[in-house]
Design a protein around this motif. Structure first.
Motif, mmCIF file in Angstrom:
data_model
loop_
_atom_site.group_PDB
_atom_site.id
_atom_site.type_symbol
_atom_site.label_atom_id
_atom_site.label_comp_id
_atom_site.label_asym_id
_atom_site.label_seq_id
_atom_site.Cartn_x
_atom_site.Cartn_y
_atom_site.Cartn_z
ATOM 1 N N GLY A 11 0.738 -1.287 -0.236
ATOM 2 C CA GLY A 11 -0.099 -0.112 0.024
ATOM 3 C C GLY A 11 0.798 1.389 0.036
ATOM 4 N N TYR A 26 0.052 7.130 -6.203
ATOM 5 C CA TYR A 26 -0.641 7.420 -7.155
ATOM 6 C C TYR A 26 -1.073 8.867 -7.091
ATOM 7 C CZ TYR A 26 -0.534 2.468 -8.039
ATOM 8 O OH TYR A 26 -0.129 1.148 -7.911
ATOM 9 N N ASP A 29 -3.657 10.746 -6.921
ATOM 10 C CA ASP A 29 -4.473 11.155 -5.898
ATOM 11 C C ASP A 29 -3.861 11.048 -4.439
ATOM 12 O OD1 ASP A 29 -7.212 12.359 -5.178
ATOM 13 O OD2 ASP A 29 -7.541 10.450 -4.215
ATOM 14 N N ASP A 30 -2.922 10.075 -4.291
ATOM 15 C CA ASP A 30 -2.378 9.954 -2.725
ATOM 16 C C ASP A 30 -1.230 11.144 -2.504
ATOM 17 O OD1 ASP A 30 -3.502 7.675 -3.193
ATOM 18 O OD2 ASP A 30 -1.481 6.428 -3.778
ATOM 19 N N GLU A 40 -6.755 3.140 -11.991
ATOM 20 C CA GLU A 40 -6.780 4.403 -11.208
ATOM 21 C C GLU A 40 -7.602 5.638 -12.201
ATOM 22 O OE1 GLU A 40 -3.051 6.601 -11.965
ATOM 23 O OE2 GLU A 40 -3.326 7.932 -10.480
ATOM 24 N N VAL A 43 1.708 5.051 -12.009
ATOM 25 C CA VAL A 43 0.548 5.288 -12.812
ATOM 26 C C VAL A 43 -0.373 3.987 -12.950
ATOM 27 C CG1 VAL A 43 -0.399 6.091 -15.105
ATOM 28 C CG2 VAL A 43 2.038 6.669 -14.120
#
Lengths: 785, 160
Positions: A20, A24, A26-27, A212, A260
């Motif tokens: 985890g 990406y 949005d993280d 994603e 990505v």
């Protein structure tokens, strides 16, 4: 040292991702960031008469409500996607030049439209607010006054003289129309042929469905300029397109693509929202994040396929192909984003067969639908489907066995190198042997017994074969930088961008072997235009082909660069020094120094021949760059076996064989994974996927995973995959490419098997996707006669 | 606004959140645990799967308020220690059960729960267990292998 090329090594990048710890877009967050949401068009085609933005502007948390006019008033211009790609053969030329319409249309793409909306889901107004929820809530309050116009979503209908017109400067909706080959010569061959097959094939529109959702985080700093953090298939193209649109030097735009979550083609080009967050960020003075939800994705992600082929094949009495003639009509959608599918599809049109003469008429048509771009395979699966279906139809009509007609027409080893009528040069590929292997592995000859057994169970068995070849093209430009650090670490910079292909592992496998350094010492850096200056990104099977080739070149340069330094360290002459397994060795004394020793010496004393004190003269570093084409043609064969339940139309794929020649497989584990993934997408397109739009209203009917079918775990048949190798001589590693291998023959093999299963009830082409409902229809249409 | 209290990966936390906050938003934005992903809005894809009171749930279809008082485990809490991976995580690596890795945390959480409560290892049962999770990259073949591999490892070694 054991060789790593060819080893099925688990991936170096995985430990982070399974824990985890992936990053990406949005993280990622920036201090002070705010959020964007877009009001999207509810109409397929309408004039924007006016907008009421006041309610949104006064909604809680709202910072700005912005339109396309605001964008233009800022002095910016639309994006130039460069839809017309470089030619598959001559990289310095555009693929399409002499259009029958007089020009090749290329309309700049303004991120928010000014005058009209042209597809359902097109972003119209951008709302920036303190929180994502506030931005979304406020976007709902925007009222746009639309004057609806007639819409057209079907490319065939878009070509009609009375079709609704999308762009004032494109009266016909025809972006270009190109004739390849000589239609008169072809007509003569057809007139004298023993048999002619003519069919229409409609290749369905596909939603990319990368897991994603698209996301973009933009910020602006007066000193350094624009920063975009956003998933892409390569940052250089994004940087150049954005700098051009915002009219700033490229040095004022930095693009970072972190992890990505899937690419498959459409992430190559810039999307409106990526540009919008940058422009708006400068305007509001804070970083802006936007993340698509899945419903937006179904409406606004660049989509794939959507091509009509009207195909004709002329044959002799003994089933030899005399000529093929295709009319290919590509649905471009509402903006000119890419002509790659038509370019690739026409080039590879005759696939692995000896076709003495071929012609194609290509039409690129604008419609009131989301723009299309390259989607995995981009033209090759479409053309393979047409060729393989035509051969099955020809075989049936001529009374020749399906396999036998292929044997008679496959390009034979003695014909290599082979120049296709569409201008491709096949340098390698055991086309006939691949098919024979697929037939053996699939136990083709025993299929009749399995058919009878299935029939006894009340099920109709079908089996189909498809051969394929690809035409890897892609951006004809790449660059790597290779540095050995004084501590022995090796740093590799490349202009590609992994979207799941495991570049950090496979590039390191190649580099470890060629440079003789441990795999663990190598780190790959990509995805940041701050250090990636040139590069074409990842698509079209290009990454290993180009970067692998450059690694081989760079290793050679690096070894040469270090040789005089090593000679000094070994107290000998350069001529006495050879490079073996990562070390410089003095032939006389057998003394050795490692790459790290050389790097340390260079860091301390500089390169011996270097002039001045530039920083780079103190680094053990080389650059390798490529401009041009490295042709290679991955090829193979697939056999699909399936069973149809005649009572329900349900299809079960019962066995699937895939023989794939990707050239040298650097990591067979990863290559097979690519075959699996491509096949899953091919199964999806054949049986479940298919973007649905109401033809009357233009409204989208496939707006979520609840009404758009993607393959789930149970859809995959038992697989038999074999990698065969007939390495190309076109690059030093013999790499052809594996990313499109599973998908290219998939719909063809599945549809051939379906036609075989249904041969007693219909000879019509099934619609794509061949859903259980449409198969049931095909089975039971005879009941009503 | 309301106060939500949960145990997350063994740690007790409380936050004031908007009533509408989904559990996945709470995990990602309020608690900063970004390993749990959002892939759709319709609870179809499974990228947001976490364990709530020992059950695999899609955290996009649970309100944070509903989870209050509960015990939540995310992908960040699945490993036995910071420098080791759990058996399902190990199995995904060993079997090349991921490519882009975006669906992977949710997939792993779903598999971990499947092996706990059901664990039949024929292909049809595994596929049924994975029905709620979409992967667009790997084609599932290696994920199914990873399930079998993890089951063996959980029973005391990869070759058990």
């Amino acid at each position: 040292m054991p060789k790593l090329i060819g080893q099925p090594m688990p991936r170096a990048e995985d430990a982070r991702l399974v824990a985890g710890k992936g990053q990406y877009t949005d993280d990622v967050s920036l201090p002070g960031q705010v959020y964007a949401a877009f009001l999207r068009s509810s109409r397929p085609h309408a004039v924007i008469r006016g907008m009421d933005l006041e309610a949104a502007r006064s909604a809680p948390g709202v910072i700005a409500v912005l339109t396309g006019q605001d964008y233009l008033d800022g002095g910016h211009q639309g994006m130039d996607h460069v839809p017309n790609p470089a030619d598959a053969i001559a990289h310095e030329q555009r693929a399409f030049n002499d259009s029958l319409t007089g020009h090749v249309f290329n309309q700049r793409h303004i991120p928010l439209p000014i005058d009209k909306v042209r597809h359902v889901g097109e972003a119209v107004v951008m709302v920036v607010a303190e929180t994502q929820r506030e931005a979304r809530d406020a976007a709902e309050l925007v009222d746009v006054d639309y004057d609806p116009l007639p819409a057209v979503v079907d490319a065939d209908k878009g070509m009609l003289p009375d079709a609704p017109q999308l762009w004032d400067n494109l009266p016909s909706n025809l972006c270009f129309q190109v004739q390849i080959g000589n239609p008169e010569d072809i007509a003569r061959i057809f007139a004298g042929a023993h048999h002619v097959v003519r069919r229409e094939f409609r290749n369905s529109r596909i939603v990319n469905c990368q897991m994603e959702p698209r996301s973009a985080l933009g910020s602006y700093d007066p000193e350094s300029g624009y920063l975009l953090i956003s998933g892409s298939q390569g940052v250089t193209r994004q940087q150049l397109c954005i700098a051009d649109a915002l009219k700033v030097p490229r040095t004022q735009v930095r693009v970072i693509s972190p992890d990505v979550g899937g690419g498959f083609g459409p992430r190559s080009m810039v999307n409106p929202e990526q540009l919008a967050v940058l422009w708006a960020s400068k305007r509001v003075g804070r970083p802006i994040k936007w993340t698509s939800d899945r419903n937006e994705a179904f409406l606004s992600d660049y989509q794939g396929r959507d091509q009509v082929a009207r195909a004709a094949m002329a044959l002799s009495a003994d089933g030899r192909i005399l000529a093929v003639d295709h009319e290919l009509i590509g649905n471009v959608g509402a903006h000119t984003v890419s002509y790659v599918p038509l370019s690739n599809g026409s080039r590879v049109m005759t696939t692995v067969y000896h076709v003495p003469a071929a012609a194609a008429k290509l039409s690129a048509v604008m419609t009131n639908s989301a723009p299309t771009g390259p989607y995995r395979g981009a033209g090759r699966p479409e053309s393979t489907h047409v060729m393989e279906r035509m051969l099955d139809i020809a075989a049936r009509e001529l009374g020749i066995d399906r396999v036998e007609i292929r044997r008679r027409n496959l390009i034979q080893p003695g014909q290599m190198p082979y120049r296709s009528p569409m201008g491709l040069n096949y340098d390698s590929g055991a086309f006939a042997a691949n098919m024979e292997r697929a037939l053996t592995v699939s136990e083709w000859d025993a299929a009749e017994a399995r058919r009878a057994a299935a029939r006894a169970r009340g099920r109709w068995l079908g089996i189909g074969v498809a051969n394929y070849v690809e035409s890897p093209v892609g951006a004809p430009k790449e660059r790597i930088e290779l540095t050995v650090e004084p501590d022995g670490r090796v740093d590799l910079v490349a202009g590609t961008q992994t979207t799941g292909q495991g570049h950090a592992t496979t590039f390191a496998q190649v580099l470890a072997d060629k440079l003789g350094v441990p795999f663990e010492a190598i780190s790959l850096r990509t995805g940041d235009s701050a250090f990636v200056s040139v590069g074409g990104g990842t698509h079209s099977d290009r990454s290993m082909r180009l970067v692998g080739t450059l690694i081989v070149q760079a290793v050679s340069s690096l070894v040469d660069l270090g040789k005089p330094v090593a000679a000094t360290l070994l107290d000998t002459t350069e001529g006495q020094v050879s490079f073996i397994d990562g070390e410089y060795v003095d032939a006389t004394s057998q003394r050795k120094v490692g790459l790290a020793d050389v790097a340390r010496r260079i860091a301390e004393s500089g390169l011996p021949d270097a002039e001045g004190a530039a920083a780079d003269t103190h680094r053990f570093r080389v650059v390798a760059e490529f401009n041009g084409r490295i042709p290679a043609h991955p090829t193979g064969a697939a056999v699909c076996e399936l069973e149809v339940d005649p009572d329900t139309g349900e299809v079960e794929l019962t066995r699937y064989t895939s023989i794939d020649d990707v050239g040298t497989p650097i990591n067979p584990l990863i290559v097979e994974g690519q075959v699996h993934g491509g096949l899953a997408q091919g199964i999806g397109q054949a049986l479940y996927e298919g973007f649905q739009v109401d033809p009357e209203s233009g409204q989208v009917l496939s707006g979520s995973y609840m009404d758009y079918g993607v393959a789930r775990a149970g859809a995959l048949p038992p697989l038999r995959i074999e990698l065969t190798e007939d390495p190309t001589s076109g690059n030093p590693l013999g790499v052809k490419g594996g990313g499109e291998s599973g998908i290219t023959p998939a719909t063809a093999a599945i549809f051939n098997a379906l036609a075989d299963a249904l041969r007693e009830v219909t000879t019509d082409e099934l619609p794509m996707p061949a859903t259980a409902a449409s198969i049931w229809e095909a089975i039971h249409q005879g009941d009503r006669v | 606004m309301m106060q939500v209290h949960v145990t997350i990966n063994g740690e007790s936390v409380s936050r004031d959140v908007d009533d509408r906050t989904l559990l996945v938003e709470f995990i990602r934005k309020d608690l900063g645990l970004t390993g749990t992903h959002v892939g759709c809005d319709t609870s179809q894809c499974g990228a947001c799967t976490v364990h709530l009171d020992g059950v695999a749930v899609k955290s996009c279809s649970v309100l944070a308020a509903q989870a209050s008082g509960g015990d939540v485990v995310t992908i960040e809490g699945l490993a036995p220690s910071p420098d080791a991976l759990g058996p399902v995580q190990e199995a995904f690596v060993a079997c090349h059960g991921l490519q882009c890795g975006f669906c992977t945390p949710g997939m792993i959480m779903a598999v971990d729960h499947y092996l706990t409560v059901d664990g039949r290892l024929d292909d049809a049962s595994i596929c049924h267990g994975l029905e709620g999770n979409i992967c667009r990259c790997t084609g599932y073949v290696n994920i199914i292998e990873a399930v079998k591999h993890a089951a063996a490892a959980r029973q005391g070694g990869p070759h058990a």
